[in-house]
Design an enzyme around this catalytic site. Structure first.
Site, PDB file in Angstrom:
ATOM      1  N   GLU A  36       0.891  -1.170   0.000  1.00 48.67           N
ATOM      2  CA  GLU A  36       0.000   0.000   0.000  1.00 48.67           C
ATOM      3  C   GLU A  36       0.931   1.221   0.000  1.00 48.67           C
ATOM      4  OE1 GLU A  36      -2.246   0.512   3.639  1.00 48.67           O
ATOM      5  OE2 GLU A  36      -3.668   1.920   2.721  1.00 48.67           O
ATOM      6  N   ASP A  64     -12.199   1.639   4.483  1.00 50.59           N
ATOM      7  CA  ASP A  64     -12.793   2.363   5.621  1.00 50.59           C
ATOM      8  C   ASP A  64     -13.784   3.375   5.027  1.00 50.59           C
ATOM      9  OD1 ASP A  64     -10.789   1.412   7.862  1.00 50.59           O
ATOM     10  OD2 ASP A  64      -9.559   2.016   6.162  1.00 50.59           O
TER      11      ASP A  64
HETATM   12  N1  ADE Z   1      -6.336  -0.086   9.004  1.00 48.30           N
HETATM   13  C1  ADE Z   1      -7.477   0.424   8.527  1.00 48.30           C
HETATM   14  N2  ADE Z   1      -7.311   0.820   7.253  1.00 48.30           N
HETATM   15  C2  ADE Z   1      -6.028   0.548   6.917  1.00 48.30           C
HETATM   16  C3  ADE Z   1      -5.241   0.715   5.756  1.00 48.30           C
HETATM   17  N3  ADE Z   1      -5.744   1.244   4.627  1.00 48.30           N
HETATM   18  N4  ADE Z   1      -3.958   0.338   5.795  1.00 48.30           N
HETATM   19  C4  ADE Z   1      -3.446  -0.194   6.907  1.00 48.30           C
HETATM   20  N5  ADE Z   1      -4.130  -0.381   8.014  1.00 48.30           N
HETATM   21  C5  ADE Z   1      -5.415  -0.011   8.027  1.00 48.30           C
HETATM   22 ZN    ZN Z   2      -7.259  -2.027   4.983  1.00 51.10          ZN
END
Ligand code: ADE
Ligand code: ZN
Length: 337
Positions: A196, A275
């Site tokens: 990410e 999220d």
């Molecule tokens: N916890 C909640 N969303 C997250 C994300 N995008 N990357 C890492 N941890 C997370």
């Molecule tokens: Zn996540």
């Protein structure tokens, strides 16, 4: 044009605590007497301007402190599952971050019993099935992960697997080699957030050292051609979260996102919300954003929906049933029903 909003789909990457809508955040803060630095929904929304993953996580960890009693976990989970149902989600695999609650004195049963109650209620009310994944927070020591596994013994058959989230840079997957091996030895599925903000090397570690069944995000895999080939060849699913990636500046805008490229390269890519209120959309908003910015064809959108089931941890016969329902929805639309 196919109605992607109505297409049956699974959601495989979302965080229960990250599904707290501003209104519920304020309501739970008041219910539990938890002080938060926001008085109105508009103030919460204004705080959702992120520079990177850490600035989001700061808000995520602050927000989840309003979840205290069992009914709070029920309410937040049920509200998400209702929203997911409205997006034609038939099955959801959801993360919970146990350490974020255990560390502030919330017991494991408070959290688990509350969530499991909502999962059962949503199954009865909406026909949506769901699974629960324990997401370790990678900034904490591996030893805490073993404690989480120990506490989960009483809920062994109610947990789908072990995940890994939190601040990625400086916390490589290899830090969790032993606890992931222990989870696999228990027969749990495993997955890790990797690629990410971290590089392709973190994705490779998750595959080769943690031996995960899925990669969460994984979009930075493109920096390593051999890794891309490996992911395609082994059909290791990536649970990509397009709106999240843009909000956290992994990509500067949606037009730059590589989900279409990865899909066209034959990877088992899925689209998810991560999220949702924090990033401006639930799962259908992610499909729509991809279609609009990346010219995904109907066939590619259908592929994303099908991948969401084949990448799930549902039994094979359930997966087959959902795939048939997608085909039936398309046939029905073509026949002008
Ligand atoms: N916890 C909640 N969303 C997250 C994300 N995008 N990357 C890492 N941890 C997370
Ligand atoms: Zn996540």
């Amino acid at each position: 044009m196919i109605d992607i909003l109505a297409l049956p789909k699974a959601e495989l990457h979302m965080h229960i605590e990250g599904s707290l809508e501003p209104a519920m955040l304020l309501e739970l803060a008041a219910r539990n007497g938890v002080a938060i630095p926001f008085a109105t929904q508009a103030e919460v929304e204004a705080a959702c301007e992120f520079q990177n993953l850490q600035t989001f996580l700061d808000l995520y960890y602050a927000g989840l402190t309003v979840m205290c009693g069992r009914e709070d976990f029920t309410d937040v989970t049920y509200a998400y599952l209702r929203k997911a149902h409205e997006d034609a989600v038939k099955h959801a695999e959801m993360f919970i971050s146990p350490q974020a609650h255990l560390r502030r004195g919330i017991t494991f049963p408070t959290m688990m019993d509350g969530i499991l109650e909502a999962m059962e209620a949503a199954r009865q009310d909406f026909g949506i099935t769901s699974g629960l994944i324990l997401g370790l927070q990678r900034q904490f020591p591996e030893a805490e992960g073993f404690e989480v596994l120990e506490q989960a013994r009483a809920y062994e058959d109610r947990v789908v697997g072990l995940g890994l989230g939190g601040p990625e840079l400086g916390n490589p997957p290899s830090k969790f080699e032993r606890v992931f091996a222990a989870a696999r030895a228990r027969g749990w599925k495993t997955m890790a957030h990797a690629g990410e903000e971290g590089g392709a090397d973190y994705v490779r570690e998750a595959v080769e050292i943690l031996k995960v069944d899925r990669i969460d995000h994984g979009v930075r895999c493109e920096d390593d051609d051999d890794l891309v080939h490996l992911l395609a060849e082994r059909q290791i699913p990536l649970t990509v979260c397009p709106l999240s990636n843009v909000r956290l500046k992994v990509f500067q805008d949606m037009a730059e996102h590589n989900i279409a490229r990865l899909l066209r390269a034959g990877l088992a890519v899925t689209a998810n919300s991560d999220d949702p209120p924090y990033f401006g959309g639930y799962v259908n908003d992610n499909y729509v954003a991809c279609r609009e910015a990346l010219d995904l064809t109907d066939a590619e959108l259908v592929q994303l929906a099908k991948n969401s089931f084949t990448a799930s941890f549902l039994p094979q016969e359930e997966i087959a049933r959902h795939l048939r329902s997608i085909d039936a929805a398309i046939a029905g639309a073509a026949a002008g029903e």
